[in-house]
Design an enzyme around this catalytic site. Structure first.
Site, PDB file in Angstrom:
ATOM      1  N   ALA A  24      28.227 111.585  53.331  1.00 37.32           N
ATOM      2  CA  ALA A  24      28.286 110.871  52.056  1.00 37.32           C
ATOM      3  C   ALA A  24      27.431 109.598  52.050  1.00 37.32           C
ATOM      4  CB  ALA A  24      29.738 110.525  51.728  1.00 37.32           C
ATOM      5  N   THR A  28      24.852 107.133  49.047  1.00 34.45           N
ATOM      6  CA  THR A  28      25.364 105.913  48.402  1.00 34.45           C
ATOM      7  C   THR A  28      24.219 105.102  47.791  1.00 34.45           C
ATOM      8  OG1 THR A  28      25.337 104.724  50.516  1.00 34.45           O
ATOM      9  CG2 THR A  28      27.426 105.707  49.858  1.00 34.45           C
ATOM     10  N   ILE A 103      27.603 117.492  48.502  1.00 35.24           N
ATOM     11  CA  ILE A 103      27.682 118.550  47.488  1.00 35.24           C
ATOM     12  C   ILE A 103      26.819 118.203  46.282  1.00 35.24           C
ATOM     13  CG2 ILE A 103      30.015 119.243  48.196  1.00 35.24           C
ATOM     14  CD1 ILE A 103      31.130 117.489  45.950  1.00 35.24           C
ATOM     15  N   ASP A 104      25.968 117.171  46.443  1.00 36.94           N
ATOM     16  CA  ASP A 104      25.252 116.616  45.296  1.00 36.94           C
ATOM     17  C   ASP A 104      23.890 117.233  45.023  1.00 36.94           C
ATOM     18  OD1 ASP A 104      23.589 115.423  47.302  1.00 36.94           O
ATOM     19  OD2 ASP A 104      24.882 113.655  47.354  1.00 36.94           O
ATOM     20  N   HIS A 119      29.765 122.124  52.691  1.00 35.46           N
ATOM     21  CA  HIS A 119      30.860 121.983  51.724  1.00 35.46           C
ATOM     22  C   HIS A 119      30.520 122.523  50.349  1.00 35.46           C
ATOM     23  CE1 HIS A 119      32.699 118.533  54.347  1.00 35.46           C
ATOM     24  NE2 HIS A 119      32.804 119.726  54.894  1.00 35.46           N
ATOM     25  N   CYS A 130      37.034 136.240  40.165  1.00 36.20           N
ATOM     26  CA  CYS A 130      36.008 137.297  40.232  1.00 36.20           C
ATOM     27  C   CYS A 130      34.739 136.834  40.941  1.00 36.20           C
ATOM     28  CB  CYS A 130      35.674 137.814  38.826  1.00 36.20           C
ATOM     29  SG  CYS A 130      34.631 136.696  37.868  1.00 36.20           S
ATOM     30  N   SER A 194      27.468 109.607  58.166  1.00 35.48           N
ATOM     31  CA  SER A 194      28.756 110.288  58.311  1.00 35.48           C
ATOM     32  C   SER A 194      29.651 109.493  59.243  1.00 35.48           C
ATOM     33  CB  SER A 194      28.574 111.701  58.865  1.00 35.48           C
ATOM     34  OG  SER A 194      29.855 112.253  59.171  1.00 35.48           O
ATOM     35  N   ILE A 237      20.444 103.742  55.367  1.00 40.16           N
ATOM     36  CA  ILE A 237      19.601 104.901  55.687  1.00 40.16           C
ATOM     37  C   ILE A 237      18.271 104.880  54.929  1.00 40.16           C
ATOM     38  CG2 ILE A 237      19.446 107.411  55.434  1.00 40.16           C
ATOM     39  CD1 ILE A 237      22.639 107.255  55.699  1.00 40.16           C
TER      40      ILE A 237
HETATM   41  P1  NAD Z   1      32.502 109.311  54.927  1.00 43.02           P
HETATM   42  O1  NAD Z   1      32.758 108.736  53.568  1.00 43.02           O
HETATM   43  O2  NAD Z   1      33.623 109.597  55.816  1.00 43.02           O
HETATM   44  O3  NAD Z   1      31.534 108.346  55.735  1.00 43.02           O
HETATM   45  C1  NAD Z   1      30.373 107.839  55.183  1.00 43.02           C
HETATM   46  C2  NAD Z   1      29.760 106.893  56.200  1.00 43.02           C
HETATM   47  O4  NAD Z   1      28.498 106.486  55.684  1.00 43.02           O
HETATM   48  C3  NAD Z   1      30.584 105.630  56.444  1.00 43.02           C
HETATM   49  O5  NAD Z   1      30.845 105.526  57.833  1.00 43.02           O
HETATM   50  C4  NAD Z   1      29.684 104.470  55.946  1.00 43.02           C
HETATM   51  O6  NAD Z   1      29.705 103.371  56.808  1.00 43.02           O
HETATM   52  C5  NAD Z   1      28.324 105.104  55.944  1.00 43.02           C
HETATM   53  N1  NAD Z   1      27.415 104.632  54.895  1.00 43.02           N
HETATM   54  C6  NAD Z   1      27.659 104.479  53.580  1.00 43.02           C
HETATM   55  N2  NAD Z   1      26.544 104.120  52.918  1.00 43.02           N
HETATM   56  C7  NAD Z   1      25.557 104.050  53.856  1.00 43.02           C
HETATM   57  C8  NAD Z   1      24.173 103.723  53.814  1.00 43.02           C
HETATM   58  N3  NAD Z   1      23.553 103.422  52.674  1.00 43.02           N
HETATM   59  N4  NAD Z   1      23.476 103.763  54.983  1.00 43.02           N
HETATM   60  C9  NAD Z   1      24.086 104.055  56.155  1.00 43.02           C
HETATM   61  N5  NAD Z   1      25.386 104.370  56.254  1.00 43.02           N
HETATM   62  C10 NAD Z   1      26.118 104.376  55.123  1.00 43.02           C
HETATM   63  O7  NAD Z   1      31.557 110.537  54.664  1.00 43.02           O
HETATM   64  P2  NAD Z   1      31.520 111.947  55.360  1.00 43.02           P
HETATM   65  O8  NAD Z   1      31.619 111.801  56.832  1.00 43.02           O
HETATM   66  O9  NAD Z   1      30.349 112.636  54.794  1.00 43.02           O
HETATM   67  O10 NAD Z   1      32.834 112.666  54.823  1.00 43.02           O
HETATM   68  C11 NAD Z   1      33.166 112.608  53.464  1.00 43.02           C
HETATM   69  C12 NAD Z   1      33.340 113.959  52.790  1.00 43.02           C
HETATM   70  O11 NAD Z   1      33.268 113.757  51.382  1.00 43.02           O
HETATM   71  C13 NAD Z   1      32.277 114.923  53.075  1.00 43.02           C
HETATM   72  O12 NAD Z   1      32.930 116.004  53.533  1.00 43.02           O
HETATM   73  C14 NAD Z   1      31.561 115.263  51.746  1.00 43.02           C
HETATM   74  O13 NAD Z   1      31.662 116.638  51.471  1.00 43.02           O
HETATM   75  C15 NAD Z   1      32.342 114.584  50.691  1.00 43.02           C
HETATM   76  N6  NAD Z   1      31.569 113.687  49.793  1.00 43.02           N
HETATM   77  C16 NAD Z   1      30.330 114.045  49.351  1.00 43.02           C
HETATM   78  C17 NAD Z   1      29.609 113.178  48.541  1.00 43.02           C
HETATM   79  C18 NAD Z   1      28.230 113.601  48.071  1.00 43.02           C
HETATM   80  O14 NAD Z   1      28.000 114.788  47.912  1.00 43.02           O
HETATM   81  N7  NAD Z   1      27.326 112.665  47.853  1.00 43.02           N
HETATM   82  C19 NAD Z   1      30.137 111.950  48.183  1.00 43.02           C
HETATM   83  C20 NAD Z   1      31.434 111.618  48.631  1.00 43.02           C
HETATM   84  C21 NAD Z   1      32.127 112.505  49.448  1.00 43.02           C
HETATM   85 ZN    ZN Z   2      36.095 135.321  36.737  1.00 37.24          ZN
END
Ligand code: NAD
Ligand code: ZN
Length: 251
Positions: A24, A28, A103-104, A119, A130, A194, A237
């Protein structure tokens, strides 16, 4: 910091089988909140579990309410400099694939072609009865307007949800096998945004490292795998990968 940028650029310059693993935190900087940071999704919502969704219409309505509330962030999101750098490195033959928990759809939007979505995707709706699939946007817009559960045009069921893995729902075994195969073959494994606190997020980097990859982690917060990684950068990132891309071009 500069030394770390140079080190990562050097590894990428030499890599012909790199794999990026994104969570995720990758998105961000594109305006999509993550889960576990303050203000993240879990601080505002009670998650709807898959079995509740399947058995209870009121849970399905709660699911759709939450998705409608999250929709504007997803709809407005564009790939950031980090997504763009990964797509460029695939084009240059340095990265062979991205494994993502997101999932974006932003990796594909940035031009990456080998993207394994652990995911699933929020760009599509899947009928749980279906298995027909549809573009998600019209369904979200229609629920926001009417508050009525969507009906499947194919089978008339009312158990339509995003084509994502919900809480309490199994990951897809074939997708997981492919992810671990990629981790075993990687020469460089790059973890991006992550918290590495849930499976399989915790095991994939460990597997890559055990099979000989260099392991680099870029994450704002510390992770449980920092002590086994070859390089840890606690910074944003998008900004970091932009600097790595510049160092790589200069080299
Ligand atoms: P998490 O929320 O557990 O961890 C995100 C990590 O990213 C944190 O440790 C944080 O410190 C770090 N972070 C945030 N912004 C950052 C940046 N700009 N640069 C560097 N680091 C940064 O996320 P996860 O481990 O991916 O687990 C969350 C679950 O939620 C996933 O399974 C995912 O499917 C889902 N999710 C997806 C989205 C999306 O699709 N964008 C958004 C939210 C949640
Ligand atoms: Zn259906």
């Amino acid at each position: 910091m500069n030394a770390a940028i140079e080190t990562l650029a050097g590894w990428l310059a030499a890599s012909r089988g790199g794999v990026a693993f994104t969570g995720a935190g990758m998105s961000t900087e594109s305006g999509i909140p993550d889960f576990r940071s303050p203000g993240g999704v879990w601080s505002r919502y009670r998650p709807v579990y898959y079995d509740e969704f399947m058995s209870d219409p009121e849970s399905r309505r709660e699911y759709w309410r939450q998705k409608c509330e999250a929709h504007p962030d997803f709809a407005a999101a564009r790939p950031n400099a980090g997504h763009a750098a990964l797509a460029a490195w695939e084009g240059q033959g340095r990265l062979v694939a991205i494994i993502t928990q997101n999932i974006d759809g932003l990796h594909a939007a940035a031009g990456s072609s080998q993207v394994l979505e652990l995911h699933g995707t929020a760009l599509e709706i899947a009928c749980q009865d279906c298995h027909a699939r549809f573009a998600a946007d019209p369904y979200v817009i229609e629920y926001s307007r009417s508050g009525k559960l969507p009906i499947c045009p194919e089978c008339r069921g009312d158990r339509l949800k995003h084509a994502t893995i919900s809480f309490g729902q199994q990951l897809v075994p074939a997708v997981m096998h492919e992810a671990f195969a990629l981790a075993r073959r990687a020469d460089l494994f790059l973890v991006l945004g992550s918290s590495l606190t849930v499976e399989p997020a915790a095991s994939l980097p460990r597997t890559a490292k055990e099979y000989g990859a260099k392991l680099a982690i870029i994450n704002l917060a510390p992770t449980p795998l920092d002590r086994v990684a070859d390089l840890v950068i606690n910074a944003k990132i998008g900004e970091t990968l932009e600097q790595v891309a510049k160092a790589l071009t200069a080299a």
